[in-house]
Design a protein around this motif. Structure first.
Motif, PDB file in Angstrom:
ATOM      1  N   TYR A  94       0.828  -1.195   0.000  1.00  0.00           N
ATOM      2  CA  TYR A  94       0.000   0.000   0.000  1.00  0.00           C
ATOM      3  C   TYR A  94       0.867   1.251   0.000  1.00  0.00           C
ATOM      4  CZ  TYR A  94      -3.633  -3.269   1.268  1.00  0.00           C
ATOM      5  OH  TYR A  94      -4.500  -4.327   1.271  1.00  0.00           O
ATOM      6  N   ASN A  95       0.575   2.167  -0.912  1.00  0.00           N
ATOM      7  CA  ASN A  95       1.231   3.460  -0.990  1.00  0.00           C
ATOM      8  C   ASN A  95       0.141   4.504  -0.776  1.00  0.00           C
ATOM      9  OD1 ASN A  95       2.684   5.728  -1.576  1.00  0.00           O
ATOM     10  ND2 ASN A  95       3.014   5.256  -3.731  1.00  0.00           N
ATOM     11  N   ILE A  96       0.016   4.988   0.449  1.00  0.00           N
ATOM     12  CA  ILE A  96      -1.069   5.908   0.811  1.00  0.00           C
ATOM     13  C   ILE A  96      -0.486   7.301   1.013  1.00  0.00           C
ATOM     14  CG2 ILE A  96      -2.906   6.397   2.460  1.00  0.00           C
ATOM     15  CD1 ILE A  96      -2.952   3.381   3.096  1.00  0.00           C
ATOM     16  N   ARG A  97      -0.998   8.248   0.204  1.00  0.00           N
ATOM     17  CA  ARG A  97      -0.538   9.626   0.278  1.00  0.00           C
ATOM     18  C   ARG A  97      -1.711  10.530   0.618  1.00  0.00           C
ATOM     19  NH1 ARG A  97       1.866  11.954  -4.923  1.00  0.00           N
ATOM     20  NH2 ARG A  97      -0.186  12.734  -4.603  1.00  0.00           N
ATOM     21  N   GLY A  98      -1.406  11.632   1.256  1.00  0.00           N
ATOM     22  CA  GLY A  98      -2.449  12.590   1.579  1.00  0.00           C
ATOM     23  C   GLY A  98      -2.127  13.957   1.011  1.00  0.00           C
ATOM     24  N   GLU A  99      -3.126  14.608   0.434  1.00  0.00           N
ATOM     25  CA  GLU A  99      -3.000  15.986  -0.036  1.00  0.00           C
ATOM     26  C   GLU A  99      -3.929  16.836   0.811  1.00  0.00           C
ATOM     27  OE1 GLU A  99      -3.463  16.490  -4.265  1.00  0.00           O
ATOM     28  OE2 GLU A  99      -2.434  14.595  -4.664  1.00  0.00           O
ATOM     29  N   ASN A 100      -3.373  17.793   1.509  1.00  0.00           N
ATOM     30  CA  ASN A 100      -4.114  18.654   2.441  1.00  0.00           C
ATOM     31  C   ASN A 100      -4.682  17.848   3.603  1.00  0.00           C
ATOM     32  OD1 ASN A 100      -3.624  20.818   0.724  1.00  0.00           O
ATOM     33  ND2 ASN A 100      -5.566  20.554  -0.351  1.00  0.00           N
ATOM     34  N   ILE A 101      -4.104  16.702   3.875  1.00  0.00           N
ATOM     35  CA  ILE A 101      -4.529  15.869   4.991  1.00  0.00           C
ATOM     36  C   ILE A 101      -3.336  15.045   5.463  1.00  0.00           C
ATOM     37  CG2 ILE A 101      -5.302  13.997   3.485  1.00  0.00           C
ATOM     38  CD1 ILE A 101      -7.465  13.322   5.522  1.00  0.00           C
ATOM     39  N   GLU A 102      -3.238  14.894   6.771  1.00  0.00           N
ATOM     40  CA  GLU A 102      -2.204  14.023   7.335  1.00  0.00           C
ATOM     41  C   GLU A 102      -2.774  12.614   7.429  1.00  0.00           C
ATOM     42  OE1 GLU A 102       0.144  13.269  11.523  1.00  0.00           O
ATOM     43  OE2 GLU A 102      -0.757  15.230  11.153  1.00  0.00           O
ATOM     44  N   VAL A 103      -2.025  11.651   6.896  1.00  0.00           N
ATOM     45  CA  VAL A 103      -2.470  10.262   6.929  1.00  0.00           C
ATOM     46  C   VAL A 103      -2.104   9.697   8.302  1.00  0.00           C
ATOM     47  CG1 VAL A 103      -2.314   8.002   5.850  1.00  0.00           C
ATOM     48  CG2 VAL A 103      -2.123  10.053   4.449  1.00  0.00           C
ATOM     49  N   THR A 104      -3.099   9.632   9.170  1.00  0.00           N
ATOM     50  CA  THR A 104      -2.885   9.122  10.520  1.00  0.00           C
ATOM     51  C   THR A 104      -2.855   7.596  10.493  1.00  0.00           C
ATOM     52  OG1 THR A 104      -5.240   9.019  11.008  1.00  0.00           O
ATOM     53  CG2 THR A 104      -4.111  11.106  11.482  1.00  0.00           C
ATOM     54  N   PRO A 105      -2.292   6.982  11.532  1.00  0.00           N
ATOM     55  CA  PRO A 105      -2.308   5.509  11.587  1.00  0.00           C
ATOM     56  C   PRO A 105      -3.720   4.931  11.523  1.00  0.00           C
ATOM     57  CG  PRO A 105      -0.750   6.371  13.189  1.00  0.00           C
ATOM     58  CD  PRO A 105      -1.487   7.552  12.614  1.00  0.00           C
ATOM     59  N   ALA A 106      -4.707   5.620  12.104  1.00  0.00           N
ATOM     60  CA  ALA A 106      -6.090   5.126  12.071  1.00  0.00           C
ATOM     61  C   ALA A 106      -6.641   5.134  10.648  1.00  0.00           C
ATOM     62  CB  ALA A 106      -6.974   5.979  12.980  1.00  0.00           C
ATOM     63  N   ILE A 107      -6.375   6.198   9.906  1.00  0.00           N
ATOM     64  CA  ILE A 107      -6.826   6.275   8.512  1.00  0.00           C
ATOM     65  C   ILE A 107      -6.135   5.202   7.683  1.00  0.00           C
ATOM     66  CG2 ILE A 107      -6.784   7.682   6.411  1.00  0.00           C
ATOM     67  CD1 ILE A 107      -7.137  10.149   8.213  1.00  0.00           C
ATOM     68  N   ARG A 108      -4.802   5.093   7.847  1.00  0.00           N
ATOM     69  CA  ARG A 108      -4.035   4.095   7.098  1.00  0.00           C
ATOM     70  C   ARG A 108      -4.567   2.683   7.381  1.00  0.00           C
ATOM     71  NH1 ARG A 108       0.665   4.002   4.600  1.00  0.00           N
ATOM     72  NH2 ARG A 108       1.200   6.082   5.291  1.00  0.00           N
ATOM     73  N   ASN A 143       0.460  -9.511  -6.241  1.00  0.00           N
ATOM     74  CA  ASN A 143       1.759  -8.879  -6.109  1.00  0.00           C
ATOM     75  C   ASN A 143       1.681  -7.527  -6.816  1.00  0.00           C
ATOM     76  OD1 ASN A 143       4.400  -8.434  -5.489  1.00  0.00           O
ATOM     77  ND2 ASN A 143       5.228  -9.830  -7.023  1.00  0.00           N
ATOM     78  N   ALA A 144       0.932  -6.601  -6.238  1.00  0.00           N
ATOM     79  CA  ALA A 144       0.710  -5.308  -6.868  1.00  0.00           C
ATOM     80  C   ALA A 144       0.854  -4.197  -5.843  1.00  0.00           C
ATOM     81  CB  ALA A 144      -0.684  -5.260  -7.487  1.00  0.00           C
ATOM     82  N   ASP A 145       1.240  -3.040  -6.336  1.00  0.00           N
ATOM     83  CA  ASP A 145       1.283  -1.849  -5.504  1.00  0.00           C
ATOM     84  C   ASP A 145      -0.057  -1.155  -5.594  1.00  0.00           C
ATOM     85  OD1 ASP A 145       3.950  -2.217  -4.804  1.00  0.00           O
ATOM     86  OD2 ASP A 145       4.673  -1.124  -6.558  1.00  0.00           O
ATOM     87  N   VAL A 146      -0.636  -0.860  -4.458  1.00  0.00           N
ATOM     88  CA  VAL A 146      -1.919  -0.171  -4.409  1.00  0.00           C
ATOM     89  C   VAL A 146      -1.621   1.297  -4.118  1.00  0.00           C
ATOM     90  CG1 VAL A 146      -4.134  -0.012  -3.251  1.00  0.00           C
ATOM     91  CG2 VAL A 146      -3.053  -2.235  -3.546  1.00  0.00           C
ATOM     92  N   HIS A 147      -1.981   2.168  -5.068  1.00  0.00           N
ATOM     93  CA  HIS A 147      -1.743   3.598  -4.911  1.00  0.00           C
ATOM     94  C   HIS A 147      -3.029   4.251  -4.431  1.00  0.00           C
ATOM     95  CE1 HIS A 147       2.044   3.109  -7.009  1.00  0.00           C
ATOM     96  NE2 HIS A 147       1.393   2.392  -7.921  1.00  0.00           N
ATOM     97  N   VAL A 148      -2.962   4.883  -3.268  1.00  0.00           N
ATOM     98  CA  VAL A 148      -4.130   5.528  -2.676  1.00  0.00           C
ATOM     99  C   VAL A 148      -3.796   6.999  -2.447  1.00  0.00           C
ATOM    100  CG1 VAL A 148      -5.737   5.560  -0.739  1.00  0.00           C
ATOM    101  CG2 VAL A 148      -4.752   3.391  -1.496  1.00  0.00           C
ATOM    102  N   ASN A 149      -4.615   7.883  -3.001  1.00  0.00           N
ATOM    103  CA  ASN A 149      -4.474   9.321  -2.778  1.00  0.00           C
ATOM    104  C   ASN A 149      -5.683   9.801  -1.993  1.00  0.00           C
ATOM    105  OD1 ASN A 149      -2.082   9.560  -4.165  1.00  0.00           O
ATOM    106  ND2 ASN A 149      -3.063  10.119  -6.094  1.00  0.00           N
ATOM    107  N   LEU A 150      -5.427  10.436  -0.885  1.00  0.00           N
ATOM    108  CA  LEU A 150      -6.479  11.020  -0.060  1.00  0.00           C
ATOM    109  C   LEU A 150      -6.393  12.534  -0.213  1.00  0.00           C
ATOM    110  CD1 LEU A 150      -5.800   8.920   3.158  1.00  0.00           C
ATOM    111  CD2 LEU A 150      -7.430   8.413   1.350  1.00  0.00           C
ATOM    112  N   LYS A 151      -7.508  13.170  -0.516  1.00  0.00           N
ATOM    113  CA  LYS A 151      -7.514  14.616  -0.723  1.00  0.00           C
ATOM    114  C   LYS A 151      -8.646  15.239   0.075  1.00  0.00           C
ATOM    115  CE  LYS A 151      -5.887  14.132  -5.458  1.00  0.00           C
ATOM    116  NZ  LYS A 151      -6.147  14.423  -6.872  1.00  0.00           N
ATOM    117  N   VAL A 152      -8.401  16.457   0.544  1.00  0.00           N
ATOM    118  CA  VAL A 152      -9.432  17.227   1.228  1.00  0.00           C
ATOM    119  C   VAL A 152      -9.518  18.579   0.547  1.00  0.00           C
ATOM    120  CG1 VAL A 152     -10.126  18.319   3.386  1.00  0.00           C
ATOM    121  CG2 VAL A 152      -9.016  16.105   3.434  1.00  0.00           C
TER     122      VAL A 152
END
Length: 182
Positions: free
Chosen positions: A3-17, A36-45
């Motif tokens: 998992y590759n989880i990124r946040g834009e205008n938001i902090e990715v907290t352990p609970a969100i992750r 065997n795949a990379d999951v790209h997750v973008n979180l935006k606010v």
């Protein structure tokens, strides 16, 4: 899955992750073997709205979904639902092609849907119209004008400069995109 989880205008907290990873890990039940795949997750606010975009590139398939909601956790639930529908549609299509060639094992494991659900998915894939038309050479600006005159979201044309078939389309943000072959 990685998992590759990124946040834009938001902090990715352990609970969100943890919530996002838990929800997306449910997709693994649809596959025979470990993905065997990379999951790209973008979180935006933005504007008090929460947006989640998920892209899962795999060998013969790219799963992608996005969802906007007031609550980020609800958006994660909804985006997983969209991804599950994509997997079921693809599974139905692949199984139909395999059955046409020969009886075969499932490409995906754990068929959790009933026969009724599979029949509904097959009906969604029914081709209901076939159009044929001549592609006229033009530039992308003229193609956009033609698309807007017709009231469509996309327009297929022959690029006058490259003589290749191109597609212009209207994006969700109101701007335009161009698809060109390699």
């Amino acid at each position: 899955m990685m998992y590759n989880i990124r946040g834009e205008n938001i902090e990715v907290t352990p609970a969100i992750r943890e919530h996002v990873e838990k929800k997306l890990s449910k997709l693994e039940r649809y596959f025979d073997q470990e993905i065997n795949a990379d999951v790209h997750v973008n979180l935006k606010v933005y504007n008090n709205k929460q947006k989640i975009e998920v892209t899962i590139p795999m060998t013969h398939l790219v799963l992608r979904a996005e969802e906007v909601h007031d609550d980020l956790y609800a958006a994660a639930d909804l985006v997983v639902d969209k991804l599950e529908r994509q997997i079921r549609k693809h599974k139905t299509k692949v199984n139909r092609k395999i059955r046409e060639r020969e009886p075969a094992k499932y490409v995906f494991a754990n068929n959790v849907e009933s026969n009724v659900a599979v029949q509904d998915e097959e009906e969604d894939l029914e081709l209901v119209r076939n159009k044929r038309f001549d592609l006229k050479p033009m530039d992308s600006e003229e193609a956009i004008l033609q698309m807007n005159m017709l009231g469509h979201n996309f327009f297929v044309f022959t690029n006058a400069e490259t003589n290749a078939t191109n597609v212009v389309y209207r994006r969700k943000d109101g701007r335009y995109g161009l698809i060109e072959p390699n």
